[in-house]
Design a protein around this motif. Structure first.
Motif, PDB file in Angstrom:
ATOM      1  N   UNK A 176      -8.057   4.609  -1.062  1.00 51.34           N
ATOM      2  CA  UNK A 176      -9.299   4.506  -1.829  1.00 51.34           C
ATOM      3  C   UNK A 176     -10.000   3.180  -1.517  1.00 51.34           C
ATOM      4  N   UNK A 177     -11.298   3.239  -1.280  1.00 52.69           N
ATOM      5  CA  UNK A 177     -12.083   2.039  -0.937  1.00 52.69           C
ATOM      6  C   UNK A 177     -11.372   1.205   0.135  1.00 52.69           C
ATOM      7  N   UNK A 178     -11.156   1.761   1.325  1.00 54.75           N
ATOM      8  CA  UNK A 178     -10.326   1.079   2.319  1.00 54.75           C
ATOM      9  C   UNK A 178     -10.896  -0.241   2.805  1.00 54.75           C
ATOM     10  N   UNK A 179     -12.216  -0.399   2.761  1.00 52.04           N
ATOM     11  CA  UNK A 179     -12.826  -1.605   3.319  1.00 52.04           C
ATOM     12  C   UNK A 179     -13.100  -2.670   2.266  1.00 52.04           C
ATOM     13  N   UNK A 183      -5.828  -4.783   1.210  1.00 50.51           N
ATOM     14  CA  UNK A 183      -4.559  -4.755   1.926  1.00 50.51           C
ATOM     15  C   UNK A 183      -4.785  -4.263   3.351  1.00 50.51           C
ATOM     16  N   UNK A 184      -4.943  -5.221   4.245  1.00 52.16           N
ATOM     17  CA  UNK A 184      -5.188  -4.889   5.643  1.00 52.16           C
ATOM     18  C   UNK A 184      -3.966  -4.267   6.298  1.00 52.16           C
ATOM     19  N   UNK A 185      -2.775  -4.678   5.874  1.00 48.80           N
ATOM     20  CA  UNK A 185      -1.549  -4.178   6.483  1.00 48.80           C
ATOM     21  C   UNK A 185      -1.450  -2.659   6.360  1.00 48.80           C
ATOM     22  N   UNK A 186      -1.811  -2.121   5.203  1.00 50.01           N
ATOM     23  CA  UNK A 186      -1.758  -0.665   5.005  1.00 50.01           C
ATOM     24  C   UNK A 186      -2.717   0.038   5.959  1.00 50.01           C
ATOM     25  N   UNK A 187      -3.909  -0.533   6.159  1.00 45.08           N
ATOM     26  CA  UNK A 187      -4.887   0.086   7.051  1.00 45.08           C
ATOM     27  C   UNK A 187      -4.418   0.061   8.505  1.00 45.08           C
ATOM     28  N   UNK A 188      -3.564  -0.908   8.841  1.00 42.36           N
ATOM     29  CA  UNK A 188      -3.044  -1.011  10.199  1.00 42.36           C
ATOM     30  C   UNK A 188      -1.784  -0.177  10.412  1.00 42.36           C
TER      31      UNK A 188
END
Length: 286
Positions: A176-179, A183-188
């Protein structure tokens, strides 16, 4: 929605599978997507304003265009060789997608989020062209499919590129609301599992793998490379100040890397989809 309508129409109406009707329908799709009055201003105007508002965004787009040229050069080079692309050659696409996602997540998350959706739509349109044999691109696309297909591409569909894109994009789509920058680690997690870990395991395993896991084709050396490459990548991102890590995040990353490596070693499923999901769930525990 418009892409789904396009797929349904060409499936239900055989007359639309010719070159002229298909490209007319594709043109209507582009107009409908970019000019539908669903935003203020129109989507195409909002997109252009979004792109040209930030000079750094233009730099990232220029970098992405260079990667597109490199991808085209890789495919052209391989098609000049009549042999089937081996695993190491196919992993070049994993390295290229790492170069897409890491700068995108770290510096232009919203642009990357938008680009993943556009890329998925482009993949669908190109696959329709190949399956329906729409000139002038169908022959080239078919040659590329036969050259780069692997054991998971059982049938007429080119599943591997879709799975690679979806696997790397999954954390962006599920968060949810990735940007928001939380938490950048989760997006990577998708790109770490597939672009870094799986690539390292494949290259090291095929070159230096001696100790196999049971009756599988995966090696202990490849599994170790999977874990170490992820941990080294995260450490480099932290050392350069691009990623903030805590003790809990390090523990979750190590735990996720080990478990994902074991899943990669033993699964017979499409690892480009399974590994990002496993890594995403375990990293999210921190």
């Amino acid at each position: 929605m418009w892409l789904l309508i396009l797929c349904v129409l060409v499936t239900a109406v055989p007359r639309l599978r010719g070159p002229i009707p298909f490209y007319l329908l594709l043109g209507l799709l582009v107009v409908a997507v970019t000019c539908a009055p669903v935003t203020t201003p129109l989507p195409i105007v909002a997109l252009l304003q979004f792109i040209f508002r930030d000079p750094k965004r233009l730099q990232i787009i220029g970098f992405y265009l260079v990667l597109v040229l490199l991808t085209g050069a890789t495919v052209t080079w391989q098609l000049r060789h009549t042999v089937q692309a081996n695993t190491r050659v196919r992993k070049i696409f994993h390295l290229l997608i790492v170069l897409v996602f890491v700068p995108g997540v770290l510096f232009q998350c919203t642009l990357l989020y938008l680009a993943t959706g556009i890329a998925l739509a482009a993949f669908v349109v190109l696959e329709l062209m190949r399956l329906l044999e729409i000139p002038p691109f169908s022959d080239r696309l078919t040659d590329a499919f036969h050259s780069f297909r692997d054991e998971k591409d059982a049938g007429v569909l080119a599943l591997t590129p879709f799975c690679l894109l979806i696997g790397c994009s999954m954390p962006l789509w599920l968060t949810p609301c990735p940007c928001s920058g939380k938490d950048t680690l989760i997006l990577l997690s998708g790109i770490l599992a597939v672009g870094v870990g799986d690539t390292a395991a494949s290259v090291v395993g095929s070159k230096m793998g001696r100790n196999m896991w049971g009756n599988t084709s995966r090696s202990l050396e490849g599994t170790i490379a999977f874990v170490m490459s992820i941990l080294l990548s995260v450490w480099l991102l932290e050392a350069t100040g691009l990623l903030a890590m805590t003790q809990a995040k390090w523990f979750a990353t190590i735990f996720a890397a080990i478990n994902s490596a074991l899943v990669e070693a033993f699964t017979d499923q499409v690892d480009n989809l399974v590994l990002p999901l496993v890594f995403y769930i375990l990293v999210g525990l921190a």
